[in-house]
Write a protein that holds these residues in place. Structure first.
Motif, PDB file in Angstrom:
ATOM      1  N   GLU A 135      -5.880   1.905  -1.736  1.00  0.00           N
ATOM      2  CA  GLU A 135      -5.739   3.110  -2.566  1.00  0.00           C
ATOM      3  C   GLU A 135      -4.790   4.143  -1.945  1.00  0.00           C
ATOM      4  OE1 GLU A 135      -8.416   2.094  -0.976  1.00  0.00           O
ATOM      5  OE2 GLU A 135      -8.744   3.715   0.469  1.00  0.00           O
ATOM      6  N   LEU A 136      -4.643   4.083  -0.620  1.00  0.00           N
ATOM      7  CA  LEU A 136      -3.737   5.025   0.049  1.00  0.00           C
ATOM      8  C   LEU A 136      -2.291   4.796  -0.403  1.00  0.00           C
ATOM      9  CD1 LEU A 136      -3.205   7.278   2.105  1.00  0.00           C
ATOM     10  CD2 LEU A 136      -3.216   5.556   3.914  1.00  0.00           C
ATOM     11  N   GLU A 171      -1.829   6.366  -3.725  1.00  0.00           N
ATOM     12  CA  GLU A 171      -1.784   7.813  -3.577  1.00  0.00           C
ATOM     13  C   GLU A 171      -0.386   8.258  -3.125  1.00  0.00           C
ATOM     14  OE1 GLU A 171      -5.103   9.046  -1.231  1.00  0.00           O
ATOM     15  OE2 GLU A 171      -4.808  11.185  -1.664  1.00  0.00           O
ATOM     16  N   GLU A 224       2.097   7.980  -5.893  1.00  0.00           N
ATOM     17  CA  GLU A 224       1.916   9.041  -6.874  1.00  0.00           C
ATOM     18  C   GLU A 224       2.405  10.396  -6.362  1.00  0.00           C
ATOM     19  OE1 GLU A 224      -1.875  11.149  -8.928  1.00  0.00           O
ATOM     20  OE2 GLU A 224      -2.080   9.029  -8.370  1.00  0.00           O
ATOM     21  N   LYS A 225       2.023  10.710  -5.140  1.00  0.00           N
ATOM     22  CA  LYS A 225       2.287  12.052  -4.631  1.00  0.00           C
ATOM     23  C   LYS A 225       3.549  12.170  -3.779  1.00  0.00           C
ATOM     24  CE  LYS A 225      -2.635  13.194  -4.531  1.00  0.00           C
ATOM     25  NZ  LYS A 225      -3.790  13.432  -3.638  1.00  0.00           N
ATOM     26  N   TRP A 270       3.754  15.040   0.231  1.00  0.00           N
ATOM     27  CA  TRP A 270       2.315  15.311   0.293  1.00  0.00           C
ATOM     28  C   TRP A 270       1.802  15.252   1.733  1.00  0.00           C
ATOM     29  CZ3 TRP A 270      -1.109  10.773   0.744  1.00  0.00           C
ATOM     30  CH2 TRP A 270      -2.468  11.086   0.713  1.00  0.00           C
TER      31      TRP A 270
END
Lengths: 259, 478
Positions: free
Chosen positions: A237-238, A241, A244-245, A249
């Motif tokens: 999931e990292l 993330e 996405e970011k 981030w």
């Protein structure tokens, strides 16, 4: 998998090139059966880490330790590391004019076998060995008679890398931006090749910018590298993330002191 | 990595021993008396003495060439012994009469001359300092009409052939070193292939310099009559001395109609030490004349030795449709300097030439390719293809290419390609990351680079040449 054998253990590794520090204290542990992804911006030290592990002479290790199956890896010459099962799939595979791919693959295969105490394979038997591995990356046998990587397209070079990995059956495969420059079909072929080589006795470390590779090869661990260190570790999931970011981030989190 | 590449090239020279044997030498120095003395010692007919004297007088008027990219101290031509022969050198009727020390020397060089041990399909003429000491398979070859003997013997036994062809391809006054050779040459090989005969075995000459102060001046003459074919190979080594020895040879080839001559050289004279002390000065003139229609002359050379190499084996393509070829690998290491290449002179119609040159420079050496392609006004339809590739090992070696192209016929087609590459640290790392040792990685890359040339060598020698290059390069890469 907690009881699996530790294949690679990196502690506080620092390294520099021409006096400029690049790695500033890398910690990483990789066990049998695991797939790790290391992500990060250009210049964060990802590729340097892969080259240092393989023993590239341009880099100077200035501190820390690296154990490979419990043995001090940094003591070994590059070819000894390779024979013992460290494999680096190059981001930019080199062209070697005049040297046939087949001869090269056989020399490499026999060097690894010799280390393992196995008999070397002659040219005739090797044909059968390599034939079988060609399927792993859907490569045409015609490539074997060409010079190593000479005139190969970007995708062909990367497939040739995975062919070598399939042949050598390393215990640690490090893939340095293997996905770069690949179209979606080639990416799938190469990824499927990696998945065929990965098993419970070996480990893979994928170095990549992009999450898209991880759609095909599922890592158990994702690390974020920043300024020569691994600053964050998580699950799959990292990667999403990050995708996405963006890496900004991370900058913001660092600035806030919470990374 | 560069330091370890350097140590890899520096393999000790294994032919550096000296044979302890009593020799007959004439005093150092060169003058007309010395020329006469050499001719007298060899009991030569009048025409040979005339040939020598003419050459000597011409030489006196000439100046040593200085256009090559070579640097070496001035050669003192009066400080050289021009004739040296092993003592007790009555004409050998069989090998049993050859001094065992000499047989042993050639055996040590990997070239057994005795009946039981000699190479099965290669006839060898062994030249030690100034004289030929043995020629194997002479009688067998003669059954096919093939003459293979030392040139001294040929002067006596086949004077009409020698007189007709000696100096016909390389005239006495062709250049400074060929004139010197013509004046003082002491031995060499002679080959005559009669009409329609395909020589049944490889012929070869092995040249060995043994004395420290002796120049070696050998002369080789090969004549291939109509529709004949021959493949010839020469090899050479010398002991390690800290002085320089001069070697100035002349080779002449004549190919008549439809004849085919293939001439290969594996040159491994002592190259001097890593600081450039000692080694052979190699100034050689080699030329083939494609005199007849459809004839072909092919030069293949693997040059690894000598401190200084000055050598341009060429072809004069007179016969219509004749073909000249030059395949060369020149390797220089440490302080070696080579200025080598070829001359292809197209005179006849539809003549074709191919030049493939591979230069490898390591250490602080300098390696230059110098080649002339000349298309004469009547050479309708002539074609040339040249490819000159250089490979550098380490950061201190130099490679140069000097192509000279002169075209006087508008219908000719001349192509020239050149490249320079370097054995890169990253290429080596790539091969080593696949478990291949640095030595093997370098020799794989060198063999790959030289493949086009090695493919031209006779089978037995291609493997040798490959090994020789790896040995020479041991220590050069890293």
């Amino acid at each position: 998998m907690g009881s699996s054998e530790v294949i690679l253990s990196v502690k506080g590794l620092t390294a520099s090139i021409n006096g400029t520090p690049i790695l500033k204290g890398v910690d990483l542990e990789v066990k049998a059966g695991e797939i790790h992804a290391i992500m990060g911006r250009n210049g964060s030290g990802k590729s340097t880490l892969s080259k240092v592990l393989a023993g590239h002479p341009a880099y100077e290790v200035t501190g820390g330790e690296v154990l490979f199956h419990g043995e001090d890896l940094l003591e070994l010459e590059p070819e000894e590391r390779a024979r013992k099962g460290v494999f680096l799939a190059f981001q930019y595979p080199l062209e070697i004019p005049g040297v046939s791919n087949l001869d090269f693959l056989r020399a490499s295969y026999n060097a690894r076998r010799k280390e393992q105490g196995l008999e070397e394979v002659d040219a005739f038997d090797f044909d059968d060995v390599v034939e079988e591995k060609l399927d792993v990356v859907k490569m045409d046998a015609a490539f074997l008679n060409r010079s190593v990587n000479e005139g190969f397209s970007g995708g062909e070079k990367k497939r040739n890398e995975i062919l070598q990995m399939a042949l050598l059956e390393p215990s640690l495969g490090i893939l340095d931006e293997t996905d770069s420059g690949l179209d979606i079909d080639a990416l799938r072929t190469v990824s499927e090749g990696v998945n065929q080589v990965a098993n419970e006795n070996n480990a893979m470390v994928l170095i990549t910018h992009y999450q898209r590779l991880l759609d095909y090869i599922k890592p158990g661990f994702v690390h974020v590298m920043y300024d020569g260190r691994i600053i964050k570790t998580g699950g799959k999931e990292l990667a999403l993330e990050l995708e996405e970011k963006g890496y900004d981030w991370i900058d913001e989190k660092l600035a806030a002191g919470v990374a | 990595m560069s330091a370890s590449v350097q140590t890899l090239v520096n393999q000790p020279y294994k032919y550096g021993f000296v044979t302890d044997i009593e020799t007959v030498k004439i005093p150092k120095g060169l003058n007309e008396e010395v020329v006469r003395l050499i001719s007298a010692k060899k009991e030569e007919p009048e025409f040979m003495l005339d040939f020598r004297l003419k050459a000597y007088r011409k030489w006196l008027t000439m100046a040593e060439p200085d256009w090559a990219a070579l640097g070496y101290p001035e050669i003192d031509y009066q400080d050289i012994v021009y004739y040296s022969a092993p003592k007790a050198q009555e004409k050998k009727q069989s090998l049993d009469e050859v001094d065992p020390a000499l047989l042993e020397t050639f055996e040590k060089l990997g070239l057994p001359l005795s009946e039981q041990k000699r190479l099965t399909n290669v006839a060898v003429d062994a030249v030690f300092d100034s004289v030929s000491i043995a020629t194997t398979f002479r009688a067998d070859l003669l059954k096919h009409g093939v003459v293979f003997c030392s040139i001294s013997e040929a002067v006596k036994e086949y004077p009409e052939l020698v007189q007709k062809y000696l100096g016909s391809v390389v005239p006495v006054g062709d250049n400074y070193f060929s004139a010197l050779n013509a004046a003082v040459f002491s031995d060499g090989s002679f080959v005559y292939i009669p009409k329609g005969v395909k020589c049944p075995m490889e012929l070869s000459t092995y040249f060995r310099i043994n004395s420290a102060d002796t120049g070696q001046f050998e002369r080789t003459l090969i004549i291939a009559e109509d529709d004949s074919q021959v493949s010839y190979l020469e090899g050479c080594t010398a002991p390690m001395f800290d002085t320089n020895q001069l070697h100035a040879a002349v080779v002449e080839l004549v190919a008549l109609e439809n004849a085919d001559i293939k001439y290969s050289t594996v040159q491994n004279w002592y190259a001097g030490d890593e600081n450039g002390v000692g080694g052979i000065y190699n100034f050689v003139t080699k030329r083939g004349l494609c005199k007849g229609k459809n004839s072909k002359i092919s030069w293949t050379q693997v040059e690894t030795g000598s401190a200084i190499t000055w050598k341009y084996p060429g072809c004069v393509l007179v016969g219509d449709n004749s073909v000249g070829e030059f395949y060369s690998v020149a390797l220089t290491n440490n302080c070696q300097e080579a200025d080598t290449g070829t001359k292809m002179v197209h005179v006849g119609k539809n003549t074709r030439s191919t030049i493939i040159s591979k230069g490898i420079s390591a250490g602080r050496s300098s390696n230059s390719y110098r080649g002339l392609v000349k298309i004469g006004p009547n050479a309708e339809g002539a074609r040339n293809y040249s490819q000159c590739d250089s490979m550098l090992i380490g950061d201190n070696a130099a490679a140069n290419t000097f192509p000279y192209i002169q075209v006087q016929n508008p219908g000719a087609k001349v192509e020239h390609e050149a490249s320079t590459s370097k054995i890169g640290e990253d290429q080596l790392f790539y091969l080593m990351q696949r478990g291949i040792s640095m030595e093997d990685a370098v020799s794989m890359m060198i063999s790959g680079f030289c493949k086009d040339v090695f493919n031209q060598l006779p089978m037995e020698f291609a493997v040798e040449a490959d090994k020789l290059l790896s040995l020479k390069l041991e220590g050069a890469v890293g």
